[in-house]
Design a protein around this motif. Sequence first.
Motif, PDB file in Angstrom:
ATOM      1  N   LEU A  47       2.998  -4.314  -0.190  1.00 17.19           N
ATOM      2  CA  LEU A  47       1.957  -4.888   0.814  1.00 17.19           C
ATOM      3  C   LEU A  47       0.607  -4.597   0.349  1.00 17.19           C
ATOM      4  N   ASN A  48       0.377  -3.349  -0.011  1.00 16.76           N
ATOM      5  CA  ASN A  48      -0.822  -2.710  -0.359  1.00 16.76           C
ATOM      6  C   ASN A  48      -1.273  -3.202  -1.942  1.00 16.76           C
ATOM      7  N   GLN A  49      -0.464  -3.806  -2.506  1.00 17.69           N
ATOM      8  CA  GLN A  49      -0.786  -4.102  -3.792  1.00 17.69           C
ATOM      9  C   GLN A  49      -1.796  -5.409  -3.710  1.00 17.69           C
ATOM     10  N   PHE A  50      -1.676  -6.087  -2.719  1.00 15.90           N
ATOM     11  CA  PHE A  50      -2.646  -7.186  -2.473  1.00 15.90           C
ATOM     12  C   PHE A  50      -3.990  -6.635  -1.944  1.00 15.90           C
ATOM     13  N   GLU A  51      -4.195  -5.661  -1.563  1.00 14.55           N
ATOM     14  CA  GLU A  51      -5.643  -4.843  -1.330  1.00 14.55           C
ATOM     15  C   GLU A  51      -6.045  -4.046  -2.334  1.00 14.55           C
ATOM     16  N   ARG A  52      -7.336  -3.347  -2.143  1.00  6.51           N
ATOM     17  CA  ARG A  52      -7.973  -2.577  -3.127  1.00  6.51           C
ATOM     18  C   ARG A  52      -7.005  -1.260  -3.038  1.00  6.51           C
ATOM     19  N   ARG A  53      -6.523  -0.632  -3.993  1.00 10.24           N
ATOM     20  CA  ARG A  53      -5.947   0.662  -3.947  1.00 10.24           C
ATOM     21  C   ARG A  53      -6.740   1.578  -3.543  1.00 10.24           C
ATOM     22  N   ARG A  54      -6.259   2.397  -2.410  1.00 10.56           N
ATOM     23  CA  ARG A  54      -6.819   3.601  -1.936  1.00 10.56           C
ATOM     24  C   ARG A  54      -6.576   4.824  -3.005  1.00 10.56           C
ATOM     25  N   PRO A  55      -7.571   5.698  -3.142  1.00  9.29           N
ATOM     26  CA  PRO A  55      -7.264   6.664  -3.980  1.00  9.29           C
ATOM     27  C   PRO A  55      -6.123   7.830  -3.260  1.00  9.29           C
ATOM     28  N   TYR A  56      -5.441   8.421  -3.800  1.00 10.91           N
ATOM     29  CA  TYR A  56      -4.295   9.118  -3.179  1.00 10.91           C
ATOM     30  C   TYR A  56      -5.130  10.241  -2.394  1.00 10.91           C
ATOM     31  N   LYS A  57      -6.128  10.895  -2.634  1.00 14.69           N
ATOM     32  CA  LYS A  57      -6.750  11.829  -1.833  1.00 14.69           C
ATOM     33  C   LYS A  57      -7.241  11.276  -0.485  1.00 14.69           C
ATOM     34  N   HIS A  58      -7.431   9.876  -0.160  1.00  9.99           N
ATOM     35  CA  HIS A  58      -7.872   9.332   0.818  1.00  9.99           C
ATOM     36  C   HIS A  58      -6.653   8.844   1.840  1.00  9.99           C
ATOM     37  N   LEU A  59      -5.519   8.894   1.241  1.00 11.25           N
ATOM     38  CA  LEU A  59      -4.317   8.719   2.064  1.00 11.25           C
ATOM     39  C   LEU A  59      -3.931   9.680   3.116  1.00 11.25           C
ATOM     40  N   GLU A  60      -3.489   9.270   4.314  1.00 10.92           N
ATOM     41  CA  GLU A  60      -2.890  10.196   5.347  1.00 10.92           C
ATOM     42  C   GLU A  60      -2.059  11.373   4.745  1.00 10.92           C
ATOM     43  N   LYS A  61      -2.155  12.641   5.208  1.00 15.33           N
ATOM     44  CA  LYS A  61      -1.495  13.782   4.608  1.00 15.33           C
ATOM     45  C   LYS A  61       0.062  13.621   4.883  1.00 15.33           C
ATOM     46  N   GLY A  62       0.627  12.937   5.988  1.00 15.57           N
ATOM     47  CA  GLY A  62       1.918  12.595   5.832  1.00 15.57           C
ATOM     48  C   GLY A  62       2.369  11.642   5.110  1.00 15.57           C
ATOM     49  N   LEU A  63       1.666  10.700   4.686  1.00 17.83           N
ATOM     50  CA  LEU A  63       1.899   9.751   3.792  1.00 17.83           C
ATOM     51  C   LEU A  63       2.031  10.373   2.373  1.00 17.83           C
ATOM     52  N   GLN A  64       0.997  11.165   1.981  1.00 12.32           N
ATOM     53  CA  GLN A  64       0.932  12.043   0.840  1.00 12.32           C
ATOM     54  C   GLN A  64       2.197  12.926   0.775  1.00 12.32           C
ATOM     55  N   ARG A  65       2.692  13.521   1.825  1.00 15.49           N
ATOM     56  CA  ARG A  65       3.789  14.209   1.617  1.00 15.49           C
ATOM     57  C   ARG A  65       4.975  13.300   1.400  1.00 15.49           C
ATOM     58  N   ASP A  66       5.165  12.283   2.083  1.00 19.13           N
ATOM     59  CA  ASP A  66       6.323  11.220   1.782  1.00 19.13           C
ATOM     60  C   ASP A  66       6.361  10.951   0.261  1.00 19.13           C
ATOM     61  N   ILE A  67       5.084  10.449  -0.198  1.00 24.26           N
ATOM     62  CA  ILE A  67       4.891  10.035  -1.527  1.00 24.26           C
ATOM     63  C   ILE A  67       5.455  11.352  -2.676  1.00 24.26           C
ATOM     64  N   ARG A  68       5.190  12.491  -2.283  1.00 24.63           N
ATOM     65  CA  ARG A  68       5.758  13.641  -3.069  1.00 24.63           C
ATOM     66  C   ARG A  68       7.334  13.648  -2.970  1.00 24.63           C
ATOM     67  N   SER A  69       7.554  13.529  -1.695  1.00 25.59           N
ATOM     68  CA  SER A  69       8.936  13.892  -1.262  1.00 25.59           C
ATOM     69  C   SER A  69      10.083  12.887  -2.089  1.00 25.59           C
ATOM     70  N   PHE A  70       9.723  11.689  -2.038  1.00 26.76           N
ATOM     71  CA  PHE A  70      10.582  10.506  -2.281  1.00 26.76           C
ATOM     72  C   PHE A  70      10.107   9.788  -3.605  1.00 26.76           C
ATOM     73  N   PHE A  71       9.112   9.889  -4.100  1.00 26.88           N
ATOM     74  CA  PHE A  71       8.716   9.420  -5.253  1.00 26.88           C
ATOM     75  C   PHE A  71       8.072  10.180  -6.383  1.00 26.88           C
ATOM     76  N   GLY A  72       7.735  11.525  -5.950  1.00 24.30           N
ATOM     77  CA  GLY A  72       7.394  12.441  -7.088  1.00 24.30           C
ATOM     78  C   GLY A  72       5.888  12.281  -7.082  1.00 24.30           C
ATOM     79  N   ASP A  73       5.325  11.066  -7.363  1.00 23.16           N
ATOM     80  CA  ASP A  73       3.777  11.089  -7.354  1.00 23.16           C
ATOM     81  C   ASP A  73       3.640   9.499  -6.767  1.00 23.16           C
ATOM     82  N   TYR A  74       2.007   9.471  -6.834  1.00 21.36           N
ATOM     83  CA  TYR A  74       1.596   8.055  -6.073  1.00 21.36           C
ATOM     84  C   TYR A  74       2.110   7.089  -7.260  1.00 21.36           C
ATOM     85  N   ARG A  75       1.680   7.281  -8.454  1.00 25.12           N
ATOM     86  CA  ARG A  75       1.917   6.260  -9.434  1.00 25.12           C
ATOM     87  C   ARG A  75       3.282   5.593  -9.477  1.00 25.12           C
ATOM     88  N   SER A  76       4.390   6.613  -9.256  1.00 27.39           N
ATOM     89  CA  SER A  76       5.495   6.347  -9.178  1.00 27.39           C
ATOM     90  C   SER A  76       6.108   5.486  -7.945  1.00 27.39           C
TER      91      SER A  76
END
Length: 119
Positions: A47-76
């Motif tokens: 759903l966020n693909q239809f909006e301007r992509r927020r930089p990783y450092k501006h995402l909530e800390k919990g979301l950053q942890r989920d990204i690292r845990s489940f996908f490895g990195d933001y790009r993935s």
Amino acid sequence: MKDLVALTEGFGSVPKALRFLERRNDPAEIEQATTRHIEDLEVYFALNQFERRRPYKHLEKGLQRDIRSFFGDYRSAQASARELLFRIADTEAIRTDMPVRGRAWIRMVGGGRVTAASR
């Protein structure tokens, strides 16, 4: 963040809390919960693909942890979301996948419109 503080105060660390949960729960249930959470994240990023992509450092800390845990990195995570969007065009995959998907599944609605639905 409050939950993380309470968790570490109660168990001493996140890994200790995870071991506690693994000992007291069915591994299949934990795997199902993990799969549902990943699917929810994929829908969120799709759903966020239809909006301007927020930089990783501006995402909530919990979301950053989920990204690292489940996908490895933001790009993935973003790539996984794009794949989900492309799968929408495959109506046969939707029909096949619909009964199997977790809470975030796609269904065809009259007239060929595609909408997201929750169970």
